[in-house]
Design an enzyme around this catalytic site. Structure first.
Site, PDB file in Angstrom:
ATOM      1  N   ARG A  13     -33.232   8.685  34.642  1.00 56.02           N
ATOM      2  CA  ARG A  13     -32.232   7.650  34.479  1.00 56.02           C
ATOM      3  C   ARG A  13     -32.853   6.318  34.904  1.00 56.02           C
ATOM      4  NH1 ARG A  13     -27.385   5.623  38.039  1.00 56.02           N
ATOM      5  NH2 ARG A  13     -26.756   4.081  36.508  1.00 56.02           N
ATOM      6  N   HIS A  21     -27.397  -2.568  34.777  1.00 58.70           N
ATOM      7  CA  HIS A  21     -27.454  -2.262  36.208  1.00 58.70           C
ATOM      8  C   HIS A  21     -27.698  -3.578  36.957  1.00 58.70           C
ATOM      9  CE1 HIS A  21     -28.342   1.235  39.200  1.00 58.70           C
ATOM     10  NE2 HIS A  21     -28.200   0.131  39.908  1.00 58.70           N
ATOM     11  N   GLU A  37     -21.856   1.144  38.038  1.00 59.28           N
ATOM     12  CA  GLU A  37     -20.995   0.723  39.134  1.00 59.28           C
ATOM     13  C   GLU A  37     -20.283  -0.603  38.909  1.00 59.28           C
ATOM     14  OE1 GLU A  37     -23.105   1.034  42.845  1.00 59.28           O
ATOM     15  OE2 GLU A  37     -23.230   3.198  42.661  1.00 59.28           O
ATOM     16  N   ASN A  91     -21.689   8.240  40.858  1.00 65.74           N
ATOM     17  CA  ASN A  91     -22.649   7.853  41.893  1.00 65.74           C
ATOM     18  C   ASN A  91     -21.932   8.039  43.223  1.00 65.74           C
ATOM     19  OD1 ASN A  91     -24.145   6.908  39.742  1.00 65.74           O
ATOM     20  ND2 ASN A  91     -24.202   4.775  40.417  1.00 65.74           N
ATOM     21  N   TYR A 137     -22.424   8.602  47.511  1.00 69.71           N
ATOM     22  CA  TYR A 137     -23.265   8.660  48.701  1.00 69.71           C
ATOM     23  C   TYR A 137     -22.489   9.167  49.904  1.00 69.71           C
ATOM     24  CZ  TYR A 137     -26.689   6.191  45.975  1.00 69.71           C
ATOM     25  OH  TYR A 137     -27.595   5.873  45.008  1.00 69.71           O
ATOM     26  N   GLU A 185     -26.101   9.415  40.518  1.00 68.05           N
ATOM     27  CA  GLU A 185     -26.822   8.977  41.726  1.00 68.05           C
ATOM     28  C   GLU A 185     -26.272   9.721  42.924  1.00 68.05           C
ATOM     29  OE1 GLU A 185     -26.926   4.805  42.791  1.00 68.05           O
ATOM     30  OE2 GLU A 185     -27.295   4.229  40.714  1.00 68.05           O
TER      31      GLU A 185
HETATM   32  C1  BGC Z   1     -26.731   1.527  43.206  1.00 64.37           C
HETATM   33  C2  BGC Z   1     -28.215   1.510  43.434  1.00 64.37           C
HETATM   34  C3  BGC Z   1     -28.495   1.376  44.915  1.00 64.37           C
HETATM   35  C4  BGC Z   1     -27.945   2.595  45.618  1.00 64.37           C
HETATM   36  C5  BGC Z   1     -28.170   2.623  47.126  1.00 64.37           C
HETATM   37  C6  BGC Z   1     -25.967   2.336  44.202  1.00 64.37           C
HETATM   38  O1  BGC Z   1     -24.866   1.598  44.619  1.00 64.37           O
HETATM   39  O2  BGC Z   1     -26.432   1.880  41.895  1.00 64.37           O
HETATM   40  O3  BGC Z   1     -28.745   0.469  42.692  1.00 64.37           O
HETATM   41  O4  BGC Z   1     -29.826   1.194  45.208  1.00 64.37           O
HETATM   42  O5  BGC Z   1     -26.563   2.678  45.392  1.00 64.37           O
HETATM   43  O6  BGC Z   1     -27.508   1.571  47.742  1.00 64.37           O
END
Ligand code: BGC
Length: 453
Positions: free
Chosen positions: A77, A121, A166, A293, A295, A352
């Site tokens: 990607r 992006h 995003e 995405n 985290y 992501e």
């Molecule tokens: C984004 C990336 C970024 C990653 C870590 C995402 O919000 O798409 O570009 O590097 O998170 O912060």
């Protein structure tokens, strides 16, 4: 603990973005982007770092594709830089820009790796920002033209596309908190730009579909599973508003042609977005897959201000990465299951997921980043759990292929499964977590904790 086997055709890969890895910021006719401008302005990016050179992938893409192959990756990607294709955002096409992505795509295909590009992006052509950027309706047609130009040039070889990365971040973060380029702080502009992005999103999808070559078109949405801070009705309602705003504000318009209920005074919010007659009909253009995405999660309490979405976020008890983000593997399971339920089991890609830890090569050259491997084991396990429980997950893309330019944090955060030595000629070293990922892909199965909440 249970074990899940991933389907043989599961798409394992890594993700990057043009401004974060390419460098070559003014080469071969590329125009200036808002991130070039932002990073070149004093005080915007930590330590004055810029993406001028970054990982230099523009020149080293063949080396990087070879590394992907060594790890057994099946997909890559990456994003296309709009100002490489249209230096002014519109008008004349820069053929050299298209040629670069053609070379990258060919190299990937020659190595058995599926190209999975994102059209936007965050590196908007500065010339379009000068006309108002995403807060100006003129951008809708320019974006659709750009999308069509990319698919016309690459659609014979690229079958799976993402339109945006995003949208929540590049509208609300860029126009409200000012933390990202163009660094504006104006809530009215933020709201207006969110609506214009939704319109541009749908228009681009229509333009791409008209080309007839794509097998699947989606977008990568930033999502953070919303957990209520307590069992109280007020906190549960706050978590729902957070979900509507943070996770659904750009997905629901595309899928259903409507805005989710995020604001206490939703009517006023819609008014501030300057929705025009006919707009709502143009919003709906259902995506073929949903890119997630993710985290971390968001623990939400009622803020009691009676303003906007009225949510206060509470720090969680989980361990932290070096970027101070909470590690909470079940969040990815919860998010996948929620999207699965709300949208009738759409195909999902994890576009992501990853973590920032500082480990660098030791004296023997090895990068012992066990914490990153443990992070992936936890999160990918929970992706497997969602799959086992019936979600249609098609692929997983680790963020990131290699350490890169982490936006306003510059090079201070390392998200890669490959180390990039920015001080010594961008030398690449596969980290232990990269080998861990390679072994996982080869094995195709993972154990997971089915009790996590
Ligand atoms: C984004 C990336 C970024 C990653 C870590 C995402 O919000 O798409 O570009 O590097 O998170 O912060």
């Amino acid at each position: 603990m249970k074990t899940v086997k991933f389907p043989a055709e599961f798409s394992w890969g890594t993700a990057t973005a043009s401004y974060q890895v390419e460098g070559a910021w003014d080469e071969d006719g590329k125009g200036e982007s808002i991130w070039d401008r932002f990073a070149h302005s004093e005080g915007r990016v930590l330590n004055g770092d810029t993406g001028d050179v970054a990982c230099d992938q523009y020149h080293r893409y063949a080396e990087d594709v070879a590394l992907m192959k060594e790890l057994g990756l099946r997909g890559y990607r990456f994003s296309i830089s709009w100002p490489r294709i249209f230096p002014e955002g519109k008008g004349k096409v820069n053929q050299a820009g298209l040629d670069y992505y053609g070379r990258l795509v060919d190299e990937l295909l020659a190595n058995g790796i599926t190209p999975f590009p994102t059209l936007y992006h965050w590196d908007l052509p500065q010339a379009l920002q000068d006309e108002g950027g995403w807060a100006d309706r003129g951008i809708i047609d320019h974006f659709a033209t750009y999308a069509r130009t990319c698919i016309d040039a690459l659609g014979d070889r690229v079958k799976r596309w993402m339109i945006l990365n995003e949208p929540f971040i590049f509208t609300f973060m860029s126009y409200l908190s000012g933390m990202a380029a163009p660094g504006i702080r104006d809530s009215g502009l933020a709201l207006r730009s969110s609506h214009i992005v939704n319109l541009a999103h749908a228009e681009a999808a229509r333009a791409m579909r008209a080309a007839g070559s794509a097998e699947a078109i989606g977008t990568a949405f930033s999502m953070a599973a919303s957990y209520p801070a307590s069992d109280s009705a007020a906190d549960r309602a706050a978590a729902e508003r957070h979900h509507a705003w943070n996770n659904d504000w750009f997905l629901r318009p595309m899928m259903k042609g409507e805005y989710p209920a995020a604001y206490l005074d939703q009517e006023r919010a819609i008014e501030r977005m300057e929705v025009q007659p006919g707009d709502l009909d143009r919003l709906r253009e259902p995506l073929d897959f949903v890119g997630i995405n993710l985290y971390s999660r968001a623990i939400c309490a009622d803020a009691g201000t009676r303003k906007n979405i009225d949510v206060r976020q509470i720090p969680g008890p989980g361990p932290r990465t070096d970027y101070n983000w909470e590690v909470w593997p079940a969040a990815i399971y919860q998010m996948i299951m929620r999207v699965t339920k709300e949208y009738g089991r759409p195909p999902i890609y994890i576009t992501e997921n990853g973590c920032s830890y500082k480990e660098r090569p030791g004296a023997d050259g090895r990068v012992r980043d066990d914490r990153r491997a443990a992070f992936y084991e936890g999160y990918i396990g929970q992706v497997g759990r969602a799959l086992a429980e019936g979600a249609d997950v098609r692929g997983y893309y680790a963020w990131s292929l290699m350490d890169n330019f982490e936006w306003a944090a510059g090079y201070s955060q390392r998200f890669g499964i490959i180390d990039c030595d920015f001080e010594h000629g961008q030398k690449r070293t596969i980290k232990d977590s990269g080998y861990w990922y390679r072994d996982l892909i080869a094995r195709g199965e993972i154990a997971y904790d089915e009790t996590l909440a």
